[in-house]
Design a protein around this motif. Structure first.
Motif, PDB file in Angstrom:
ATOM      1  N   TYR A  92      51.910  45.331  40.854  1.00 28.98           N
ATOM      2  CA  TYR A  92      51.596  44.045  40.745  1.00 28.98           C
ATOM      3  C   TYR A  92      52.711  43.115  41.217  1.00 28.98           C
ATOM      4  O   TYR A  92      52.591  42.111  42.103  1.00 28.98           O
ATOM      5  N   LYS A  93      54.077  43.447  40.790  1.00 30.87           N
ATOM      6  CA  LYS A  93      55.288  42.877  41.085  1.00 30.87           C
ATOM      7  C   LYS A  93      55.637  43.013  42.490  1.00 30.87           C
ATOM      8  O   LYS A  93      56.436  42.174  43.046  1.00 30.87           O
ATOM      9  N   ARG A  94      55.129  44.287  43.072  1.00 31.30           N
ATOM     10  CA  ARG A  94      55.444  44.534  44.664  1.00 31.30           C
ATOM     11  C   ARG A  94      54.620  43.588  45.340  1.00 31.30           C
ATOM     12  O   ARG A  94      54.693  43.757  46.529  1.00 31.30           O
ATOM     13  N   GLY A  95      53.626  43.291  45.061  1.00 32.90           N
ATOM     14  CA  GLY A  95      52.930  42.473  45.705  1.00 32.90           C
ATOM     15  C   GLY A  95      51.328  42.952  46.059  1.00 32.90           C
ATOM     16  O   GLY A  95      50.780  42.281  46.953  1.00 32.90           O
ATOM     17  N   GLU A  96      50.926  43.819  45.411  1.00 34.67           N
ATOM     18  CA  GLU A  96      49.596  44.477  45.506  1.00 34.67           C
ATOM     19  C   GLU A  96      48.602  43.621  44.530  1.00 34.67           C
ATOM     20  O   GLU A  96      48.510  44.014  43.476  1.00 34.67           O
ATOM     21  N   PRO A  97      48.195  42.499  45.083  1.00 35.17           N
ATOM     22  CA  PRO A  97      47.276  41.555  44.142  1.00 35.17           C
ATOM     23  C   PRO A  97      46.043  42.532  43.863  1.00 35.17           C
ATOM     24  O   PRO A  97      45.414  42.300  42.573  1.00 35.17           O
ATOM     25  N   ARG A  98      45.395  43.462  44.459  1.00 32.96           N
ATOM     26  CA  ARG A  98      44.263  44.306  44.207  1.00 32.96           C
ATOM     27  C   ARG A  98      44.409  45.289  42.875  1.00 32.96           C
ATOM     28  O   ARG A  98      43.515  46.014  42.567  1.00 32.96           O
ATOM     29  N   VAL A  99      45.518  45.409  42.522  1.00 35.40           N
ATOM     30  CA  VAL A  99      45.895  46.775  41.616  1.00 35.40           C
ATOM     31  C   VAL A  99      45.337  46.477  40.537  1.00 35.40           C
ATOM     32  O   VAL A  99      44.964  47.270  39.603  1.00 35.40           O
ATOM     33  N   CYS A 100      44.863  45.188  39.866  1.00 35.30           N
ATOM     34  CA  CYS A 100      44.251  44.895  38.787  1.00 35.30           C
ATOM     35  C   CYS A 100      43.854  43.414  38.772  1.00 35.30           C
ATOM     36  O   CYS A 100      44.153  42.504  39.675  1.00 35.30           O
ATOM     37  N   ALA A 101      43.172  43.131  37.708  1.00 32.73           N
ATOM     38  CA  ALA A 101      43.020  41.572  37.363  1.00 32.73           C
ATOM     39  C   ALA A 101      43.499  41.023  36.245  1.00 32.73           C
ATOM     40  O   ALA A 101      43.517  41.554  35.169  1.00 32.73           O
ATOM     41  N   MET A 102      44.743  40.046  36.553  1.00 35.54           N
ATOM     42  CA  MET A 102      45.262  39.386  35.536  1.00 35.54           C
ATOM     43  C   MET A 102      44.539  38.554  34.972  1.00 35.54           C
ATOM     44  O   MET A 102      43.661  37.570  35.589  1.00 35.54           O
ATOM     45  N   VAL A 103      44.385  38.400  33.797  1.00 36.46           N
ATOM     46  CA  VAL A 103      43.834  37.328  32.700  1.00 36.46           C
ATOM     47  C   VAL A 103      44.373  35.982  32.742  1.00 36.46           C
ATOM     48  O   VAL A 103      45.654  36.223  32.392  1.00 36.46           O
ATOM     49  N   LYS A 104      43.882  34.747  32.886  1.00 33.19           N
ATOM     50  CA  LYS A 104      44.320  33.675  32.649  1.00 33.19           C
ATOM     51  C   LYS A 104      44.231  33.272  31.042  1.00 33.19           C
ATOM     52  O   LYS A 104      43.123  33.246  30.512  1.00 33.19           O
ATOM     53  N   ALA A 105      45.475  33.468  30.401  1.00 36.44           N
ATOM     54  CA  ALA A 105      45.188  33.109  28.851  1.00 36.44           C
ATOM     55  C   ALA A 105      44.737  31.851  28.390  1.00 36.44           C
ATOM     56  O   ALA A 105      45.165  30.801  29.294  1.00 36.44           O
ATOM     57  N   PRO A 106      43.641  31.716  27.683  1.00 40.27           N
ATOM     58  CA  PRO A 106      43.214  30.534  27.275  1.00 40.27           C
ATOM     59  C   PRO A 106      43.928  29.809  26.360  1.00 40.27           C
ATOM     60  O   PRO A 106      45.078  30.273  25.813  1.00 40.27           O
ATOM     61  N   THR A 107      44.039  28.301  25.992  1.00 37.23           N
ATOM     62  CA  THR A 107      44.865  27.583  25.364  1.00 37.23           C
ATOM     63  C   THR A 107      44.121  27.730  23.900  1.00 37.23           C
ATOM     64  O   THR A 107      43.155  28.486  23.833  1.00 37.23           O
ATOM     65  N   PRO A 108      44.895  27.612  22.820  1.00 39.76           N
ATOM     66  CA  PRO A 108      44.471  27.787  21.441  1.00 39.76           C
ATOM     67  C   PRO A 108      43.363  27.442  20.939  1.00 39.76           C
ATOM     68  O   PRO A 108      42.422  27.806  20.442  1.00 39.76           O
ATOM     69  N   GLU A 109      43.016  26.143  21.797  1.00 40.72           N
ATOM     70  CA  GLU A 109      41.505  25.299  21.589  1.00 40.72           C
ATOM     71  C   GLU A 109      40.623  26.161  22.311  1.00 40.72           C
ATOM     72  O   GLU A 109      39.517  26.009  21.732  1.00 40.72           O
ATOM     73  N   GLU A 110      40.973  26.252  23.553  1.00 41.09           N
ATOM     74  CA  GLU A 110      39.682  27.212  24.131  1.00 41.09           C
ATOM     75  C   GLU A 110      39.439  28.576  23.384  1.00 41.09           C
ATOM     76  O   GLU A 110      38.283  28.909  23.342  1.00 41.09           O
ATOM     77  N   GLU A 111      40.448  29.195  23.047  1.00 37.26           N
ATOM     78  CA  GLU A 111      40.239  30.205  22.234  1.00 37.26           C
ATOM     79  C   GLU A 111      39.541  30.303  20.865  1.00 37.26           C
ATOM     80  O   GLU A 111      38.640  31.032  20.675  1.00 37.26           O
ATOM     81  N   ASP A 112      39.787  28.984  20.224  1.00 33.79           N
ATOM     82  CA  ASP A 112      39.095  28.750  18.830  1.00 33.79           C
ATOM     83  C   ASP A 112      37.632  28.351  19.240  1.00 33.79           C
ATOM     84  O   ASP A 112      36.806  28.724  18.626  1.00 33.79           O
ATOM     85  N   ARG A 113      37.459  27.832  20.413  1.00 32.65           N
ATOM     86  CA  ARG A 113      36.029  27.359  20.733  1.00 32.65           C
ATOM     87  C   ARG A 113      35.183  28.569  21.117  1.00 32.65           C
ATOM     88  O   ARG A 113      34.101  28.773  20.795  1.00 32.65           O
TER      89      ARG A 113
END
Length: 122
Positions: A92-113
């Protein structure tokens, strides 16, 4: 790959271990290296937020997106999983974007909801 244990929830101990590892690397090489963390899973985003607040580069990967061999069954161990995550992070750090799917972490409020909505179903 070396292993270091820190008791669960001991954020101060984790940050101290990171500082020790950085100092060890600096003493050996004369250079300072950043700490980069990758973890797999769709829960426990609090540790991701703590690391980012401390200026540590942190990534959360969707575990289903990490490539595994479909031809052979293999034992599931922390060592094997750790090595797979390390290879994934390097690609991923070498620039291979399809190697995995990175998750966008939710805010604490989004996670609580999301937790509240999931528990309301039951």
């Amino acid at each position: 790959m070396s292993k270091h244990s820190v008791r669960g929830g001991n954020v101060a101990g984790l940050l101290e271990r990171f500082a020790q590892l950085q100092e060890k690397a600096r003493a050996r090489t004369g250079r300072t290296f950043p700490i980069i963390v990758i973890r797999s899973g769709l829960d426990g985003f609090w540790i991701h937020r703590v690391l980012q607040n401390e200026g540590i580069e942190s990534h959360v990967v969707d575990p289903a997106s990490v490539a595994t061999s479909r031809r052979r069954r293999r034992a599931k161990t922390d060592r094997i999983d750790g090595e797979a995550l390390l290879r994934t992070l390097l690609a991923y750090k070498r620039g291979e974007p399809r190697v995995c799917a990175m998750v966008k972490a939710p805010t604490p409020e989004e996670e609580d909801r999301a937790v509240s909505a999931a528990s309301a179903k039951y």
